[in-house]
Write a protein that holds these residues in place. Sequence first.
Motif, PDB file in Angstrom:
ATOM      1  N   ASN A   1      84.459  -6.940  25.072  1.00 54.62           N
ATOM      2  CA  ASN A   1      84.255  -8.375  25.275  1.00 54.62           C
ATOM      3  C   ASN A   1      85.367  -9.191  24.625  1.00 54.62           C
ATOM      4  OD1 ASN A   1      81.881  -7.961  26.714  1.00 54.62           O
ATOM      5  ND2 ASN A   1      80.610  -8.020  24.886  1.00 54.62           N
ATOM      6  N   ALA A   2      85.888  -8.691  23.508  1.00 57.04           N
ATOM      7  CA  ALA A   2      87.024  -9.368  22.879  1.00 57.04           C
ATOM      8  C   ALA A   2      88.240  -9.333  23.793  1.00 57.04           C
ATOM      9  CB  ALA A   2      87.340  -8.719  21.534  1.00 57.04           C
ATOM     10  N   GLN A   3      88.461  -8.205  24.461  1.00 53.24           N
ATOM     11  CA  GLN A   3      89.589  -8.110  25.383  1.00 53.24           C
ATOM     12  C   GLN A   3      89.398  -9.019  26.597  1.00 53.24           C
ATOM     13  OE1 GLN A   3      92.539  -6.685  25.081  1.00 53.24           O
ATOM     14  NE2 GLN A   3      91.985  -6.072  23.008  1.00 53.24           N
ATOM     15  N   LEU A   4      88.163  -9.168  27.057  1.00 50.34           N
ATOM     16  CA  LEU A   4      87.898 -10.108  28.153  1.00 50.34           C
ATOM     17  C   LEU A   4      88.253 -11.535  27.739  1.00 50.34           C
ATOM     18  CD1 LEU A   4      84.490  -8.686  29.437  1.00 50.34           C
ATOM     19  CD2 LEU A   4      86.604  -8.817  30.755  1.00 50.34           C
ATOM     20  N   ALA A   5      87.847 -11.904  26.523  1.00 48.93           N
ATOM     21  CA  ALA A   5      88.195 -13.240  26.029  1.00 48.93           C
ATOM     22  C   ALA A   5      89.691 -13.361  25.796  1.00 48.93           C
ATOM     23  CB  ALA A   5      87.417 -13.530  24.736  1.00 48.93           C
ATOM     24  N   GLU A   6      90.326 -12.268  25.363  1.00 50.69           N
ATOM     25  CA  GLU A   6      91.774 -12.281  25.167  1.00 50.69           C
ATOM     26  C   GLU A   6      92.491 -12.518  26.492  1.00 50.69           C
ATOM     27  OE1 GLU A   6      95.342 -12.267  23.291  1.00 50.69           O
ATOM     28  OE2 GLU A   6      93.400 -12.104  22.279  1.00 50.69           O
ATOM     29  N   ALA A   7      91.983 -11.908  27.564  1.00 46.72           N
ATOM     30  CA  ALA A   7      92.571 -12.145  28.887  1.00 46.72           C
ATOM     31  C   ALA A   7      92.442 -13.618  29.269  1.00 46.72           C
ATOM     32  CB  ALA A   7      91.891 -11.261  29.927  1.00 46.72           C
TER      33      ALA A   7
END
Length: 497
Positions: free
Chosen positions: A174-180
Amino acid sequence: MRWMRSGFLVLLGALSSCALIREDSAPKPMIAPERIDLATDIRLARDGWPPARWWTRYDDAQLNTLIERGLADSPGVRVARERVEQARADVRRARAATQFKAAAFTRVYRQWSDADGRVGPFSITDPVPGLDDGGYNSGARDGTVSSAGIAGSYVFDLWGLQRSAVDATIGAQNAQLAEAAAVELEIATTVAQTYFSLQTTLRKIALLERTRDILAESVAAMKARKERGLITQTVVAKANEQLLQTEQLLSLAHTQVIGLREVLRALVGAGADDFAAIQAVPLPQPQPQLPATLSYALLSHRPDLVVLRWYVQSSFDQIDAARAAFYPSFDIKALLGFNAIRIDDVLHINSRQFRLVPGLTLPLFDGGQLNANLRKARTASNTLIEQYNQAVLNAVRDVAVAATQMQGMEEQARLEQEKYLQVRQGADDAQAHRDRGLVSRVAALEAQIPLLSEEAQLADTQGKRLAAEISLIKALGGGYDLPDSPHGDSAGQRGRR
């Protein structure tokens, strides 16, 4: 029953002597909500959060195309999306570790033993072939052992170690989704600011070209008057110097256009031959908006804050996994297959084997490794919490600075507009005198030069206002909104572990 009682006592003794948790501490506190707000004197005329596709408010087809292409083709966006896929693979791998595992196997190998029954180096504890399965050679026996079957294992997650590991990878995903989303916001805002800088420069070029044409005609008229002895060479040289300065500004502006165009091309991932020329269009009027209050709403609208929130949540799950490692683990292994001396007998019913092996693993003395792992997980979590708290303060600062700049730019635009109206009055008077034949055409044109200079200043101010507005949009999250809080509630409110 005696052996059962003995085994139970041994188990109790092992449980009482297992590794103890000594290296844990309380988590760092999360930032207080009252610190997530603006000063009361920072206000704009319009309230609200920016919409998801905020750039469409400018009604500029070129800008829409550039941003959409950047979000689709930019290398930075593609890298962020690949990282999301990697995180999803990590989640699938972590979940796979919690499932029952089974594998089919088959093997064929040679084994031998001497006359005294000692087994050769390639043997395992399987039957030794008899007389008909290898024969004798100086008292030695050898043969070929064949095995086939299915082996499986399952680990019981009684203390939540594997579940916490899965939750930690979900948090990282989920952190990577927000990072995207943060990368997309960076691309969109940078493209918009660069585009409006380009449009501002194109507007200034048009005004400089008009100024240059007027100065060229004025210099030609002065040279004619000088030839008639009406003015001196000094007056002509001064006018010519002003013309040269204007041409220098034009050359610099054209260079800026090329640089800004190349920045845009790199941002959207375009090649040298597939990037359409940017056409000059009027600059739109800024429409800055600022929410009436920030509070916790800012935490879900800023993707960079959501990234850190998910990493904090993931760190809590990693702490749970580190704590669960102190407790016993239970597993069970099973094997169903066939084992025979001769290949022809592998599938014979008498060659079948079945094994069921329950197991218990209890950490007793690990040299402090488990406590070190727990301490590392707790320290990493506290570091993330401190980084998150600082990021929240920085986010509030970004909004405050951008809003203050926007307020200042609006006041500056108002003053510039008043100044422009004053200069325009003088240009209009000169044109009116020209219409009545009171001044020459060149004199009326020269009166337009201060007006053109003020128009260039207005364009520059408007471009800066647009840049400030986009900075405010970025500070407010650019229309991002967290659909679901971590595990159903705020990461700032959960995980006091």
